[in-house]
Design a protein around this motif. Structure first.
Motif, PDB file in Angstrom:
ATOM      1  N   ASN A 210     -26.672  44.402  60.666  1.00  0.00           N
ATOM      2  CA  ASN A 210     -26.236  45.680  60.097  1.00  0.00           C
ATOM      3  C   ASN A 210     -27.198  46.841  60.345  1.00  0.00           C
ATOM      4  O   ASN A 210     -26.797  48.001  60.230  1.00  0.00           O
ATOM      5  CB  ASN A 210     -26.020  45.529  58.585  1.00  0.00           C
ATOM      6  N   SER A 211     -28.438  46.542  60.709  1.00  0.00           N
ATOM      7  CA  SER A 211     -29.434  47.617  60.839  1.00  0.00           C
ATOM      8  C   SER A 211     -29.714  47.996  62.290  1.00  0.00           C
ATOM      9  O   SER A 211     -30.458  48.945  62.543  1.00  0.00           O
ATOM     10  CB  SER A 211     -30.744  47.202  60.166  1.00  0.00           C
TER      11      SER A 211
ATOM     12  N   ALA B  16     -30.145  36.278  54.955  1.00  0.00           N
ATOM     13  CA  ALA B  16     -30.406  37.691  54.635  1.00  0.00           C
ATOM     14  C   ALA B  16     -31.033  38.399  55.835  1.00  0.00           C
ATOM     15  O   ALA B  16     -30.719  39.568  56.117  1.00  0.00           O
ATOM     16  CB  ALA B  16     -31.319  37.791  53.413  1.00  0.00           C
ATOM     17  N   LEU B  17     -31.905  37.702  56.553  1.00  0.00           N
ATOM     18  CA  LEU B  17     -32.511  38.278  57.765  1.00  0.00           C
ATOM     19  C   LEU B  17     -31.436  38.516  58.827  1.00  0.00           C
ATOM     20  O   LEU B  17     -31.388  39.588  59.449  1.00  0.00           O
ATOM     21  CB  LEU B  17     -33.593  37.345  58.318  1.00  0.00           C
ATOM     22  N   LEU B  18     -30.570  37.549  59.026  1.00  0.00           N
ATOM     23  CA  LEU B  18     -29.508  37.687  60.031  1.00  0.00           C
ATOM     24  C   LEU B  18     -28.582  38.859  59.676  1.00  0.00           C
ATOM     25  O   LEU B  18     -28.155  39.618  60.542  1.00  0.00           O
ATOM     26  CB  LEU B  18     -28.721  36.383  60.157  1.00  0.00           C
TER      27      LEU B  18
ATOM     28  N   SER C 259     -41.460  39.620  60.702  1.00  0.00           N
ATOM     29  CA  SER C 259     -41.776  38.226  60.396  1.00  0.00           C
ATOM     30  C   SER C 259     -40.605  37.659  59.613  1.00  0.00           C
ATOM     31  O   SER C 259     -40.254  38.169  58.547  1.00  0.00           O
ATOM     32  CB  SER C 259     -43.059  38.129  59.564  1.00  0.00           C
ATOM     33  N   GLY C 260     -39.986  36.646  60.154  1.00  0.00           N
ATOM     34  CA  GLY C 260     -38.823  36.085  59.476  1.00  0.00           C
ATOM     35  C   GLY C 260     -38.359  34.803  60.127  1.00  0.00           C
ATOM     36  O   GLY C 260     -38.706  34.492  61.268  1.00  0.00           O
TER      37      GLY C 260
ATOM     38  N   GLU D 253     -25.928  29.787  66.891  1.00  0.00           N
ATOM     39  CA  GLU D 253     -24.533  30.236  66.832  1.00  0.00           C
ATOM     40  C   GLU D 253     -24.408  31.508  65.993  1.00  0.00           C
ATOM     41  O   GLU D 253     -23.634  32.416  66.336  1.00  0.00           O
ATOM     42  CB  GLU D 253     -23.626  29.138  66.275  1.00  0.00           C
ATOM     43  N   GLU D 254     -25.185  31.597  64.913  1.00  0.00           N
ATOM     44  CA  GLU D 254     -25.148  32.814  64.087  1.00  0.00           C
ATOM     45  C   GLU D 254     -25.654  34.026  64.875  1.00  0.00           C
ATOM     46  O   GLU D 254     -25.095  35.125  64.790  1.00  0.00           O
ATOM     47  CB  GLU D 254     -25.972  32.612  62.813  1.00  0.00           C
TER      48      GLU D 254
END
Length: 337
Positions: free
Chosen positions: A88-89, A81-83, A74-75, A121-122
């Motif tokens: 990275n994960s 921070a979610l992106l 959920s985000g 775009e991110e």
């Protein structure tokens, strides 16, 4: 039914907007056809928050994902921070970006652009870093007042349509730079089918008319509805287009419709036939004359050529396939409400 030779088992697949209409159908397509696929379902699940027009900010609903066995996050895709966590994960192979503010009547231009354009775009940057093919939801709303429904003739008449044009422009920019992933934008026309019910007032008129008829009400149509034509497309064909977009002959933006315009009158006629209920019809003045599309019909030539996309469901076939869920929802949701 499998729509491609690609084996998605053991692939990492991110689906944004996964508790929404199209996203949830994609989740179950992969789960049913590729049980070893690693599906990460991201959604900004609904809260009580609304826009100034009174509609919910998020239509994501847990009931669309009952039976789903993959990972759920959920985000909000605007959350940096979610992106960063996604970047990275995980190491994604495919990203299906369905998350958006899709309410065409929302007036909040700032959050519309931030969510639909900047966040895309991110995510695209993450896709490029992971070498993940990107498939995203564009929209026929990009055509707005245009009388040609083919790429290059966009003329949006609301901020939602504008935001989707800007997404497509970002796609063209990155493709021009020569990225080593495929990027495909899909301009959905009027989609209907299972798991759309929780879009509330923005759900298709197929389910809304279906429930009016089952209630015993007379379906209310705008005057001249036999001449108000749209390209209505069944959800299974939208799923097909997404899957085929994983391995396109050519990256780009493509229409996803049937190529055949049908009337709202047709919808009511088919529903009443399939439900074996004839409540007649009531005609009311159309208050939206002047700001209303009276005709949409996708040109799908390039979609056929470059995606190998071929719509399988006529409106008659789509509504017939949808009837069991329309009835089920009427019993479990409408009557209770």
């Amino acid at each position: 039914m499998k729509y491609t030779d690609i084996d998605f088992n053991n692939k990492n697949i991110l689906i944004t907007g996964a508790a929404g209409f199209i996203g949830s159908n994609l989740c179950f397509y992969f789960q049913e056809n590729y049980p070893e696929a690693n599906i990460i379902a991201l959604d900004c699940f609904r809260s009580g928050e609304t826009f100034s027009n009174g509609n919910l900010k998020s239509f994501g609903h847990f009931k669309n994902l009952i039976g789903f066995k993959g990972q759920i996050i959920s985000g909000d895709i605007n959350d940096s921070a979610l992106l960063e966590h996604l970047e990275n994960s995980y190491n994604f192979d495919y990203i299906f970006h369905q998350a958006a503010i899709s309410d065409t009547t929302a007036l909040e231009q700032d959050i519309m652009i931030k969510t639909n354009v900047n966040a895309y775009e991110e995510l695209l940057k993450i896709a490029i870093k992971h070498k993940a093919n990107m498939i995203y939801a564009s929209s026929a709303a990009t055509y707005g007042d245009s009388d040609r429904f083919e790429i290059g003739y966009e003329s949006p008449n609301n901020v939602y349509g504008f935001s989707k044009v800007m997404m497509d422009n970002i796609t063209y920019k990155y493709l021009k730079q020569g990225v080593d992933i495929s990027i495909v934008g899909l301009k959905y026309f009027n989609v209907y089918g299972p798991r759309e019910f929780y879009k509330n007032k923005t759900a298709s008129m197929v389910v809304q008319f279906g429930h009016q008829i089952l209630k015993g009400d007379t379906p209310r149509l705008f005057e001249g509805s036999d001449k108000i034509l749209r390209d209505f497309i069944y959800i299974e064909d939208v799923v097909q287009a997404n899957i085929k977009a994983c391995n396109p002959k050519k990256s780009g933006v493509y229409n996803v419709g049937t190529g055949k315009a049908r009337s709202f009158e047709d919808i009511v006629n088919i529903l009443q036939k399939e439900l074996n209920i004839d409540n007649g019809k009531e005609y009311i003045p159309n208050p939206f004359v002047g700001s209303y599309q009276f005709f949409t019909q996708a040109n799908i030539d390039s979609s056929k050529e470059n995606l190998d996309y071929e719509p399988r469901f006529s409106m008659e076939e789509g509504i017939k396939a949808y009837i069991p869920q329309i009835k089920e929802l009427f019993e479990t949701e409408v009557k209770k409400g």
